[in-house]
Design an enzyme around this catalytic site. Sequence first.
Site, PDB file in Angstrom:
ATOM      1  N   LYS A  93       0.848  -1.194   0.000  1.00 33.81           N
ATOM      2  CA  LYS A  93       0.000   0.000   0.000  1.00 33.81           C
ATOM      3  C   LYS A  93       0.877   1.235   0.000  1.00 33.81           C
ATOM      4  O   LYS A  93       1.999   1.206   0.504  1.00 33.81           O
ATOM      5  CB  LYS A  93      -0.873   0.013   1.260  1.00 33.81           C
ATOM      6  CG  LYS A  93      -2.051   0.943   1.169  1.00 33.81           C
ATOM      7  CD  LYS A  93      -3.205   0.272   0.469  1.00 33.81           C
ATOM      8  CE  LYS A  93      -4.442   1.109   0.449  1.00 33.81           C
ATOM      9  NZ  LYS A  93      -5.632   0.285   0.146  1.00 33.81           N
TER      10      LYS A  93
ATOM     11  N   GLY B  18     -20.117   7.238   3.339  1.00 32.49           N
ATOM     12  CA  GLY B  18     -19.127   7.454   2.280  1.00 32.49           C
ATOM     13  C   GLY B  18     -19.820   7.436   0.931  1.00 32.49           C
ATOM     14  O   GLY B  18     -20.546   6.489   0.628  1.00 32.49           O
TER      15      GLY B  18
HETATM   16  N1  GLU Z   1      -7.331   0.385  -3.037  1.00 26.92           N
HETATM   17  C1  GLU Z   1      -8.119  -0.768  -3.278  1.00 26.92           C
HETATM   18  C2  GLU Z   1      -8.152  -1.652  -2.051  1.00 26.92           C
HETATM   19  O1  GLU Z   1      -7.982  -1.196  -0.948  1.00 26.92           O
HETATM   20  C3  GLU Z   1      -7.727  -1.495  -4.545  1.00 26.92           C
HETATM   21  C4  GLU Z   1      -6.307  -1.984  -4.608  1.00 26.92           C
HETATM   22  C5  GLU Z   1      -5.912  -2.468  -5.996  1.00 26.92           C
HETATM   23  O2  GLU Z   1      -6.723  -2.421  -6.902  1.00 26.92           O
HETATM   24  O3  GLU Z   1      -4.754  -2.894  -6.108  1.00 26.92           O
HETATM   25  O4  GLU Z   1      -8.431  -2.813  -2.134  1.00 26.92           O
END
Ligand code: GLU
Length: 436
Positions: A104, A223
């Site tokens: 992340k 949200g």
């Molecule tokens: N940000 C999204 C999540 O928390 C998608 C992550 C992605 O598509 O790699 O799952």
Amino acid sequence: MPQNPHQNALKQLEDVAKKIKLDKEIFEILSKPQRIIMMQIPVKMDSGKIQIFEAYRVEHNNARGPYKGGIRYFPQVDLNEVKALAHWMSLKCAVTGIPMGGGKGGITVDPHKLSSGELERLSRGFARAAADFLGPEKDVPAPDVYTNSQIMDWMVDEYKKTKEKQLKRKLKKSEYLPTLTGKSLGNGGSKGRDIATAQGGVFVLDEALKALKKKKGTVAIQGFGNAGYVAAKLLHDKGFKIVAVSDSRKALYCADGLDPDKVMKYKEKFGTVGLCDCKASGKKTCKSGSSCNCQGCKYIPQNKILTLDVDVLIPAALENQITKANANKVKADIILELANGPTTPEADVILRRKKITAIPDILANAGGVTVSYFEWYQNMKNEKWSEDKVARKLSPLMRQSFREVYKLAKKYKTDLRTGAGILAVKRLEEAIKKQS
Ligand code: GLU
């Protein structure tokens, strides 16, 4: 003291470890990210001054595939949050079985305060700083809170330029396009990626209703971004009654249900959820038959959205929303976590006691990363799938994941969060043991 999301993630891992008597070594490995990268991104602002932004990329685990997970732009982003989100990504990918690891990213910034040019320079700056550790087989970011396909397009372009300069040769499409997912359709994005998080959640909810022998009913959604709005729309189309929605500014309650598209139109015009143009124009009520509909709708305090008497509550915003302070007041039968980490471990204890079914984030919102994986796959193989094909592949995967989680939760006499954790951790354990 605000809750530390990484401590919450570790507590959840402990619950899983206890249930399955997990090896200490595997617990140790999963409780820490493999790599933490901290970057300073200098950006030339429109004023001509340079401003420096803090950025993070946490690579949690790649035993099952390249690190995968979004990049968040948010004023309160910090390392503990990104560590937790990366941890949950490893578990999330393992729950659906896609061959991806967990990572992340985050930048501490309020993107709404930047001009479009500043936002582009910041995003390109991140891609340049991160180019050495990103790549289709290494680490594959995507959008998250307050990032979108435009930002992914800028990043993929900057990644390509940076690598071509370094390597002194042109890159093939398959060498740069799959480096980021959630791109725009004209730039290698996948059909259906924009609705995937919500769509996956709707498939899972459908399975949950079947398993729990419940009917579709009323819904409240916290949200109104990509996940919350699309979920409202899909569920509304399926016959659920959306009685309340909220965003970072307001919460709107409509006893008779609301039309998410009308709320979105209002939000585009006035910057927050609402239905009544007449309110903005100073009139108290609407004429019947006019496009606005005040009847039965009112603004409620934002925190009330979580404690409304509804069948399904969907937190689709940020972490730490359902806590020990309000869990006792939650009245929903089912919580579908489209946000990451919306429920704290203390709140989980209370929800369990109250027999409220929380469908955990690592299952409920896994549709987003799953279609990201489909996008990555299409880019690698130079394929383009139709929206229908994407949905046809997503649906059985999400439904099957729910059924497996449900079965494990029953077998281990635990809740769905720990059930999903057990499924994920066992898959991760197997991959880690194969590696070492
Ligand atoms: N940000 C999204 C999540 O928390 C998608 C992550 C992605 O598509 O790699 O799952």
